[in-house]
Design an enzyme around this catalytic site. Structure first.
Site, PDB file in Angstrom:
ATOM      1  N   HIS A 133       0.827  -1.200   0.000  1.00  0.00           N
ATOM      2  CA  HIS A 133       0.000   0.000   0.000  1.00  0.00           C
ATOM      3  C   HIS A 133       0.861   1.250   0.000  1.00  0.00           C
ATOM      4  CE1 HIS A 133       0.943  -0.580   4.271  1.00  0.00           C
ATOM      5  NE2 HIS A 133       0.629   0.697   4.480  1.00  0.00           N
ATOM      6  N   ASP A 135       0.721   5.040   1.776  1.00  0.00           N
ATOM      7  CA  ASP A 135       0.039   5.733   2.865  1.00  0.00           C
ATOM      8  C   ASP A 135      -0.790   6.907   2.350  1.00  0.00           C
ATOM      9  OD1 ASP A 135       1.035   4.103   4.874  1.00  0.00           O
ATOM     10  OD2 ASP A 135       2.779   5.372   5.248  1.00  0.00           O
ATOM     11  N   HIS A 283       4.770  -0.012   0.452  1.00  0.00           N
ATOM     12  CA  HIS A 283       5.435  -0.811   1.474  1.00  0.00           C
ATOM     13  C   HIS A 283       4.492  -1.861   2.036  1.00  0.00           C
ATOM     14  CE1 HIS A 283       3.516   2.467   3.703  1.00  0.00           C
ATOM     15  NE2 HIS A 283       3.566   1.717   4.781  1.00  0.00           N
ATOM     16  N   ARG A 298       5.556   6.550  14.186  1.00  0.00           N
ATOM     17  CA  ARG A 298       5.563   7.030  12.804  1.00  0.00           C
ATOM     18  C   ARG A 298       5.096   8.479  12.709  1.00  0.00           C
ATOM     19  NH1 ARG A 298       1.429   5.979   7.918  1.00  0.00           N
ATOM     20  NH2 ARG A 298       0.587   7.826   8.940  1.00  0.00           N
TER      21      ARG A 298
END
Length: 307
Positions: A133, A135, A283, A298
């Site tokens: 995917h 982000d 990723h 993150r």
């Protein structure tokens, strides 16, 4: 029993059953070689992924170093740092600021430190990011990048992989490139994040998070390279095609991230940091560590509309 022969032509017609040389350009053809004075680069593959050494991310980042960090990320698409033992939330935010402003994920738990999301997975909260995917592709201006820090990692497993989607585009057939040129795809969060919500919750979020459209092939905002920009969880349909044709085409395009030559894989250690270019790569967080604990922090970096 004798097996019937399969012609090479019929093999090459299949999306992932093909072999031979790959086109694996690290940068756009004709781009000058980068030079680095304030950091050292250790490539993990010839075209994607490099470890950066000689940098202590707990120290102030001057403009000379910031410029080389930006150049390294543009060149390698994802870069890694080891042994950043004194790296805390303030350093995390300062590192992300080299590229832009932090952007909250609307579906992550509220962060203890504004802008920093803590992702803790164990037997009580199972990881579900094990799908290729990009982000925030469901947003009108998808995240430019992400900075991820390992806080606690399992004794084995829990690696992350990244796939170079410029290289994925480069290796499409000329016929496929012509077919997808100028097409637009819809991206939506409801089939994924919405599966955990009630209808009322979805309706409440829909006001600020409608489905959005992006080109199937985008131009990277800095490098200008063409990038294949569809992903399995968030790209729902290709605009203007029948449902059957859209599904057939998307089913082939999303598979390109799975080709090993397009990928790099990173083994996390405590105090490792990764930064990736969210437009250039997809990723995949490998969920092979259950029920062991994996804790990451993150920051996503706000992006711009794609063209």
């Amino acid at each position: 029993m004798a097996m019937s022969a399969v012609s090479p032509a019929s093999i090459l017609d299949k999306p992932l059953i093909h072999f031979g040389r790959r086109v694996l350009d690290r940068t756009a053809p004709g781009a000058p070689d980068a030079e680095y004075r304030f950091l050292d680069v250790l490539p993990l593959t010839p075209h994607i992924g490099a470890e950066i050494t000689g940098v202590d991310l707990s120290k102030p980042i001057g403009e000379d170093l910031a410029g080389e960090l930006r150049q390294a990320l543009l060149e390698w698409k994802v870069v890694f740092f080891r042994d950043q033992h004194d790296f805390g939330p303030d350093h995390h935010l300062a590192l992300a600021a080299v590229w832009g402003e932090p952007e909250a994920n609307p579906f992550f738990p509220k962060a203890e430190t504004p802008g920093v999301s803590r992702l803790a997975k164990d037997a009580m909260a199972i990881g579900n990011e094990n799908i290729w995917h990009s982000d925030h592709s469901f947003m009108a201006a998808p995240a430019l990048g992400s900075v991820l820090r390992a806080v606690e990692v399992p004794p084995a497993g829990g690696d992350t992989m990244w796939a170079d989607m410029a290289v994925a585009y480069d290796n499409l057939s000329d016929e496929m490139k012509a077919r997808i040129e100028g097409l637009t795809a819809e991206h939506d969060w409801v089939p994924t994040w919405g599966s955990f919500m009630t209808e009322e919750q979805i309706a409440g979020l829909r006001k600020n998070l409608p489905a959005v459209q992006h080109p199937v092939v985008v131009r990277h905002p800095q490098s200008g390279r063409k990038v294949l920009y569809v992903n399995e969880p968030f790209t729902t349909q290709i605009v203007g095609l029948s449902d059957a044709e859209s599904q057939e085409l998307l089913s082939e395009l999303v598979l390109q991230a799975r080709i090993p030559e397009f990928q790099v894989r990173f083994r996390w250690q405590p105090d490792s940091v990764a930064i990736w270019d969210n437009i250039a790569v997809q990723h995949y967080a490998i969920n092979d560590y259950y029920p062991q604990r994996r804790v990451m922090e993150r920051i996503a970096i706000a992006g711009v509309p794609l063209s």
